[in-house]
Design an enzyme around this catalytic site. Sequence first.
Site, PDB file in Angstrom:
ATOM      1  N   CYS A  52       0.861  -1.198   0.000  1.00 37.09           N
ATOM      2  CA  CYS A  52       0.000   0.000   0.000  1.00 37.09           C
ATOM      3  C   CYS A  52       0.899   1.250   0.000  1.00 37.09           C
ATOM      4  O   CYS A  52       1.674   1.461   0.957  1.00 37.09           O
ATOM      5  CB  CYS A  52      -0.906   0.000   1.218  1.00 37.09           C
ATOM      6  SG  CYS A  52      -1.742  -1.594   1.463  1.00 37.09           S
ATOM      7  N   ARG A  99     -16.615   9.763   9.816  1.00 36.04           N
ATOM      8  CA  ARG A  99     -15.491  10.041  10.726  1.00 36.04           C
ATOM      9  C   ARG A  99     -14.389  10.839  10.054  1.00 36.04           C
ATOM     10  O   ARG A  99     -13.826  10.417   9.038  1.00 36.04           O
ATOM     11  CB  ARG A  99     -14.926   8.703  11.250  1.00 36.04           C
ATOM     12  CG  ARG A  99     -13.846   8.884  12.312  1.00 36.04           C
ATOM     13  CD  ARG A  99     -13.471   7.553  12.950  1.00 36.04           C
ATOM     14  NE  ARG A  99     -14.650   6.873  13.423  1.00 36.04           N
ATOM     15  CZ  ARG A  99     -14.969   5.607  13.113  1.00 36.04           C
ATOM     16  NH1 ARG A  99     -14.172   4.887  12.367  1.00 36.04           N
ATOM     17  NH2 ARG A  99     -16.069   5.060  13.576  1.00 36.04           N
TER      18      ARG A  99
HETATM   19 FE1  SF4 Z   1      -0.241  -3.502   5.522  1.00 37.79          FE
HETATM   20 FE2  SF4 Z   1      -2.616  -2.430   6.079  1.00 37.79          FE
HETATM   21 FE3  SF4 Z   1      -0.412  -0.878   5.755  1.00 37.79          FE
HETATM   22 FE4  SF4 Z   1      -1.460  -2.057   3.646  1.00 37.79          FE
HETATM   23  S1  SF4 Z   1      -2.462  -0.507   4.938  1.00 37.79           S
HETATM   24  S2  SF4 Z   1       0.725  -1.988   4.181  1.00 37.79           S
HETATM   25  S3  SF4 Z   1      -2.195  -3.974   4.550  1.00 37.79           S
HETATM   26  S4  SF4 Z   1      -0.773  -2.363   7.363  1.00 37.79           S
END
Ligand code: SF4
Length: 333
Positions: free
Chosen positions: A57, A261
């Site tokens: 992500c 939120r």
């Molecule tokens: Fe990991 Fe969640 Fe961060 Fe994505 S958003 S890198 S799944 S902790």
Amino acid sequence: MDKKKKWTEQEIGKIYYLPLMELVYKAATVHRAQGNWQEVQVCSLLSIKTGGCKEDCAYCPQAARYHTGVNPEPLMDLEDVLQKAQTAKDMGATRFCMGAAWREVRNNRHFDCILEMVTEVNKMGMEVCCTLGMLEEQQALRLKEAGCYAYNHNIDTSPSYYGNIISTRQFDDRLQTLKHVAQAGMSVCCGGIIGLGETDEDRIAMLTTLANMDPQPESVPVNALVAVQGTPLQDRCRVGFDEMLRMIAAARILMPDSMVRLSAGRLEMSVAEQALCFMAGCNSIFAGEKLLTTPNPCIDQDMEMFRKLGLRPRKAFAAEERVPKAAKEEAAA
Ligand code: SF4
Ligand code: SAM
Ligand code: DTB
């Protein structure tokens, strides 16, 4: 408004692109009609398993592959979590959200520990929320049985922009987990982030996905990107306050019964800016000095803000006390 209505992007675009003050006025009108407009849900976040996540992500300081200075830590001990929950309760939080930097939940001793944490925090009288990554059907049921009230799993952005931000899972994987959460009877907390480089059309598409969920999410976190050094999005500019306000107002109109939120990004906002967000239908915040890994306004400042604005923290489980509209209609028939 009929909850089962299927929104089109065109319809949502018409709302989204209204002149901002008109949009805010319409959203405030919807908010007032729902009652309880003076109440703001105060949620507290705790990262129970920080860093070392294998996902990519692009916004996330906890992804192992970026060098963000977040040190991976093991799962916290039960006692430490309970102490943090008590502190959160003492400061006035009624929802306690535990986050883990995992791609997905595994059926192992770590999950067993989390189930115990959920049970114990629930016994303290707080609404327990977890955000642990992807869940299978059985795992969702076990969480619910342990006393987990809500599960946070964001769609983050539009279906078509998703691949620019995350490549290690698909948008549909998120929807699948959300289905498991709802089927298990947990309350769905689902929202997204703005400021990832997406267009207005992407924001509209994200709102369309959220508004068309059936049922709509019980809570909708609207996050502004916190651009963390070391992540691929480190150089993104901060989103303008007007953009947050627009998202909040549109979410309020489209999801009149949901808690909207104001989530990440509040640290940079003045009381006057937050006041407009509350006016436009925001009725929930994350309180406490830290979100998961990044700073957030301190609770004393927030309580002072509530005092100035004539707002008050909402009780735990307030949603359960409200008689659902359908039941009212049945009784009247
Ligand atoms: Fe990991 Fe969640 Fe961060 Fe994505 S958003 S890198 S799944 S902790
Ligand atoms: N790993 C789990 C997952 O991805 O669902 C749970 C934790 S994850 C950190 C929860 C959410 O925090 C993400 O879906 C994203 O919406 C939000 N988030 C993470 N980093 C952020 C950032 N830098 N700025 C704004 N929101 C962020
Ligand atoms: C959500 O929508 N925002 C919160 C919560 N759900 C888990 C997380 C925000 C994280 C911001 C970056 C950080 O502190 O690590």
